[in-house]
Design a protein around this motif. Structure first.
Motif, PDB file in Angstrom:
ATOM      1  N   ASN A 278       0.853  -1.190   0.000  1.00 46.55           N
ATOM      2  CA  ASN A 278       0.000   0.000   0.000  1.00 46.55           C
ATOM      3  C   ASN A 278       0.889   1.240   0.000  1.00 46.55           C
ATOM      4  O   ASN A 278       1.136   1.858   1.029  1.00 46.55           O
TER       5      ASN A 278
ATOM      6  N   PRO B 228     -11.872  12.374   8.051  1.00 48.26           N
ATOM      7  CA  PRO B 228     -11.477  11.939   6.697  1.00 48.26           C
ATOM      8  C   PRO B 228     -12.569  12.237   5.680  1.00 48.26           C
ATOM      9  O   PRO B 228     -13.762  12.115   5.963  1.00 48.26           O
TER      10      PRO B 228
ATOM     11  N   GLY C 243      -8.508   7.496   3.774  1.00 45.08           N
ATOM     12  CA  GLY C 243      -7.243   6.961   4.229  1.00 45.08           C
ATOM     13  C   GLY C 243      -7.258   6.605   5.707  1.00 45.08           C
ATOM     14  O   GLY C 243      -8.299   6.416   6.334  1.00 45.08           O
ATOM     15  N   THR C 244      -6.064   6.547   6.288  1.00 44.77           N
ATOM     16  CA  THR C 244      -5.888   6.153   7.689  1.00 44.77           C
ATOM     17  C   THR C 244      -5.168   7.263   8.447  1.00 44.77           C
ATOM     18  O   THR C 244      -4.348   7.996   7.866  1.00 44.77           O
ATOM     19  N   PRO C 245      -5.446   7.402   9.764  1.00 37.49           N
ATOM     20  CA  PRO C 245      -4.810   8.481  10.532  1.00 37.49           C
ATOM     21  C   PRO C 245      -3.328   8.206  10.776  1.00 37.49           C
ATOM     22  O   PRO C 245      -2.919   7.074  11.033  1.00 37.49           O
TER      23      PRO C 245
ATOM     24  N   TRP D  76      -3.652  12.653   7.856  1.00 34.88           N
ATOM     25  CA  TRP D  76      -4.158  11.394   7.321  1.00 34.88           C
ATOM     26  C   TRP D  76      -3.300  10.983   6.132  1.00 34.88           C
ATOM     27  O   TRP D  76      -2.789  11.828   5.392  1.00 34.88           O
TER      28      TRP D  76
ATOM     29  N   ASP E  38      -6.203   2.682  -1.219  1.00 40.53           N
ATOM     30  CA  ASP E  38      -7.361   3.534  -0.935  1.00 40.53           C
ATOM     31  C   ASP E  38      -7.996   4.090  -2.201  1.00 40.53           C
ATOM     32  O   ASP E  38      -8.961   4.865  -2.112  1.00 40.53           O
TER      33      ASP E  38
ATOM     34  N   SER F 211     -17.878  -2.070   3.374  1.00 42.75           N
ATOM     35  CA  SER F 211     -16.671  -1.595   4.043  1.00 42.75           C
ATOM     36  C   SER F 211     -16.278  -2.575   5.128  1.00 42.75           C
ATOM     37  O   SER F 211     -16.933  -3.593   5.348  1.00 42.75           O
TER      38      SER F 211
ATOM     39  N   THR G  97     -11.306   1.347   4.130  1.00 46.67           N
ATOM     40  CA  THR G  97     -11.417   2.771   4.451  1.00 46.67           C
ATOM     41  C   THR G  97     -12.642   3.424   3.832  1.00 46.67           C
ATOM     42  O   THR G  97     -12.771   4.644   3.888  1.00 46.67           O
TER      43      THR G  97
ATOM     44  N   ARG H  86     -16.401   4.628   3.770  1.00 45.26           N
ATOM     45  CA  ARG H  86     -17.356   5.017   4.803  1.00 45.26           C
ATOM     46  C   ARG H  86     -18.600   5.602   4.135  1.00 45.26           C
ATOM     47  O   ARG H  86     -18.493   6.447   3.250  1.00 45.26           O
TER      48      ARG H  86
END
Length: 807
Positions: free
Chosen positions: A276, A289, A513-515, A521, A527, A549, A556, A558
């Protein structure tokens, strides 16, 4: 032996256009080896005059042996002769090549499976070219497999094919046609090359040299026009093979086209990469996000969702202030805005900015422009690689009550975003109506569709499924397999929404994405995502999320709160378009999040978002006029050069003749006026007189002296005494310069030239006079001579031979 060698070289020339697909140059040497083997077998077959079918079989056998030695030598006998084990090894590599092509996005790595796949494909094309051009003597038809090879990078890569690569490929095919023509003419006898003599008026050839020269001129001219004309003419319509036109340049002569990739092509490849890889990081005001959209696909043509070409005028540059108003959004005091800082990594190299929708203002270095209808922000010259920028996006208060009260879409939106292909299976509409029965408003139908995909429709998420969203694939996904990834879910919901009268399109970009911590982020290749956007009058375009999801789908992804089914108890389901966070009913702000500051430049006195005023776009008529003006300027280039040359000569002619040192007596008359220095007043006057004769269609004999010419013209056309005397003075001065030791004292001849030019113009028709001004034949003649001398260089290169010296 020339033709089989040229066929191999033509294949290699076209194959060089594939370099954009690969990482490194290993593929080139592997491919070159395959083409050399096929070319060598072709030369031997031509030498032995074997039948065409036997030659093709021998070339296939040679290709097999080469691939065995290169990729399965350990399993072969003596590392060359194929065995059963080597055949199995090659078959496994071919199978891995199929998987790797679907897995990786260009530029692909140089692993053995991809290299074998490439060498095998180009090798088969080389065999086809040799069969058509050499064995069947159909060189023109050999362009078909070469064209198929050329189309591969044009359809896959996001960048345009560079013009040097195009020239190399075109020259390869042109050389193949010329070699075929020479072989055909050579059957009539041996070609005798005759050296072309400069200054010779007449030259007759009975051999193939003149035909070969004409073919070269046609080929080089066609290639030059193919490269230059698209670069000079403003793009008015999208090019279906390479690029899309943005509709207007900035008047500085810079590029005005943009490469638009097929957004769906690389989607699965990004999702299935082994790692990734980070593509960007961002931070915003509320640490929530948000989806970052790259492309908006608005057209479904039964086979694929595609994107209309964006239109960005100089007035729509982001540096000029707020972006155009979000379509369909009626400002409300409850609407909010969010500021986001985005940093792109060096791995993301595209011409569109990932942005939360709807963007209101963008601050970025470079020439970035907004498309008025989709609010995609793109550039014709800059790339996202390593770019850092800021965006202020709006978030309309999308409550259930507000969406239920949404009115009918305006005709422009309905015509564009409700269109469906004629061949759409009726089962798709029937399934959409069955799923959304008992739902009255478009909003309720949209919520029910999303719930069906993510909850009770028995759909499952998997990237290991056949890609595609054509009519047949769509019907199979909805009624049979019900297994897919974001591409199928987004495309299916958008089509079903259109059948229900809800305007829809497919967005492609990245999830939130991710924190990373510290309010930032990170978004990676995994993603990358596709989702539907649905239109509600008064609110505009809103994202929905039909893709499952969590662990059972894209991790990721939502679903926004407004798209969730309302609870059983009374009370509106309210949310912003963001994927997380609810609103406090009293304050209207997100729980646990302070009120975000607003940009005063985008707010009115009540504090509501004020969209930018609509800006006028360049009309189609204006773009056509611009293109016509550019073409007119190109056509007038010879006229401008003629004016420049005439004025320069008149300045030289204005000097006294006595001040000009002659070349000395005894010049040979047969050489003519070309022996006089070009900077002398007499030679400049005679050259201008000679060009005027040519422009007005008057002939001059090759052996005619200046004085004889002047007398003949005066007698044939009845010049007045002043004009006849002027011609006589120019002719006399020319002869004295050629034959006398001293030019003598002569007055400047500028006025004589003007009088002679008027007299010559009076002998011509009106059309001839207009042509002499706009398209002067004398200047066109000079341009042809320049082109001929350039082609002479190619002739001399071809005539080079290695000579053996005795001893």
């Amino acid at each position: 032996m020339r033709l089989p060698i040229t066929a191999a070289l033509a294949t290699m020339a076209v194959a060089t256009t594939l370099y954009q697909l690969f990482s490194g140059g290993a593929w080139l040497w592997t491919t070159l080896g395959a083409i050399v083997v096929i070319g060598a077998v072709g030369v031997i077959a031509s030498r032995l005059a074997v039948p065409a079918w036997l030659s093709a079989l021998a070339q296939l056998a040679g290709l097999w042996i080469y691939l065995t030695a290169a990729f399965a030598g350990d399993e072969a006998w003596a590392m060359v002769v194929p065995t059963s084990d080597s055949v199995i090894a090659l078959a496994r590599l071919v199978e891995d090549g199929f998987q790797d092509i679907q897995r990786y996005a260009p530029p692909v790595p140089a692993n053995p499976s991809i290299m074998l796949f490439t060498a095998l494909g180009i090798g088969l094309i080389a065999v086809a070219v040799d069969l058509l051009a050499v064995r069947l003597r159909r060189a023109a038809l050999a362009g078909l497999p070469l064209l198929a090879l050329f189309v591969v990078p044009a359809e896959i890569v996001t960048d345009q094919i560079p013009w040097p690569a195009f020239i190399v490929a075109a020259l390869g095919f042109t050389a193949l046609l010329l070699a075929d023509g020479r072989e055909r003419i050579g059957h009539w006898g041996r070609a005798v090359l005759v050296r072309r003599m400069r200054g010779t008026a007449a030259r007759r050839e009975g051999d193939s040299g003149q035909l070969r020269l004409s073919g070269k001129r046609i080929g080089v001219t066609a290639i030059g026009l193919a490269v230059l004309v698209p670069a000079l003419v403003p793009t008015l319509e999208p090019n279906p093979l390479f690029t899309f036109g943005v509709g207007a340049g900035d008047g500085r002569g810079e590029g005005n086209t943009i490469s638009i990739p097929n957004p769906i092509v690389g989607l699965k490849g990004q999702l299935t990469l082994p790692e990734n890889t980070p593509v960007l990081t961002y931070a915003n005001d509320d640490n929530v996000p948000r989806y970052l959209r790259l492309y908006a696909l608005d057209t479904f043509n039964s086979d694929v969702w595609t994107m209309s070409n964006p239109s960005g005028t100089p007035e729509n540059r982001v540096e000029n202030g707020p972006l155009p108003a979000p379509p369909g959004l009626t400002p409300s005091p409850q609407d909010r805005q969010v500021k986001t800082d985005i940093q792109i990594s060096d791995d993301l190299d595209v011409e569109f900015l990932p942005l939360p929708y709807p963007p209101l203002r963008v601050t970025a270095e470079g020439d970035w422009r907004a498309d008025r209808t989709s609010l995609m922000v793109f550039s014709t010259r800059d790339s996202t690689r390593g770019l850092r920028y800021q965006v202020i996006s709006g978030e309309p208060k999308a409550t259930a009550d507000r969406l239920k009260e949404s009115g009918e879409p305006v005709p422009e939106v309905a015509a564009r975003y409700l269109a469906l292909p004629r061949g759409l299976p009726p089962q798709v509409r029937q399934e959409a109506e069955r799923v959304t029965r008992n739902r009255k408003t478009p909003y309720e139908k949209a919520v029910r569709l999303q719930e069906w995909f993510t909850d009770d429709g028995n759909f499952s998420y998997s990237v290991n499924t056949k890609s595609g969203h054509s009519n047949s694939a769509l019907l199979d996904f909805l009624t049979s397999s019900r297994v897919g990834y974001c591409e199928q879910f987004a495309a299916a919901m958008a089509v079903m929404a259109r059948t229900l009268g809800v305007p829809a399109r497919v967005a492609v970009g990245y999830t939130g994405g991710t924190p990373l911590g510290g309010g930032r982020w990170q978004v990676g290749t995994h993603d990358m995502h596709a989702w539907p956007e649905l239109y509600f009058e008064g609110v505009g375009w809103l994202p929905f999320e039909p893709t499952p999801s969590g662990t059972a789908g894209q991790g990721t992804a939502r679903a926004p709160d407004y798209s969730m089914p309302p609870p059983d108890e009374p009370g509106p389901a309210t949310s912003s378009p963001g994927p997380a966070g609810g609103e406090d009913e009293e304050t209207g702000t997100t729980s646990g999040t302070p009120e975000r500051p607003r940009n005063p430049a985008l707010l009115d006195r009540e504090g509501t978002i004020t969209p930018a005023a609509p800006e006028e776009t360049t009309s189609v008529g204006g773009r056509i006029g611009t293109g016509a003006l550019v073409l007119l300027l190109i056509v007038l280039i010879p006229a401008a050069l003629r004016v420049f040359v005439r004025r320069r000569r008149l300045r030289v002619v204005g000097r006294p003749v006595a001040d000009d040192p002659g070349p000395g007596g005894g010049s040979q008359p047969s050489v003519g006026v070309r022996t006089v220095r070009r900077s002398s007043p007499v030679s400049a006057a005679w050259a201008e007189f000679d060009d005027a004769l040519y422009d007005y269609g008057l002939s001059r004999g090759a052996s005619e002296t200046p004085r004889a010419l002047s007398r003949r013209l005066a007698a044939e056309h009845g010049f007045d005494p002043l004009a006849a005397a002027a011609i006589e003075r120019i002719a006399t001065a020319t002869e004295r310069m050629l034959f006398a030791r001293s030019p003598g004292d002569q007055r400047p001849m500028g006025e004589d030239l003007r009088r002679v030019r008027r007299a010559l113009a009076a002998t011509a028709s009106r059309g001839r006079r207009i042509r002499a001004v706009l398209l002067p034949p004398s200047m066109l003649r000079r341009l042809r001579l320049v082109g001929g001398r350039l082609l002479d260089g190619f002739d001399r290169l071809e005539s080079l031979r290695v000579r053996k010296t005795p001893g």
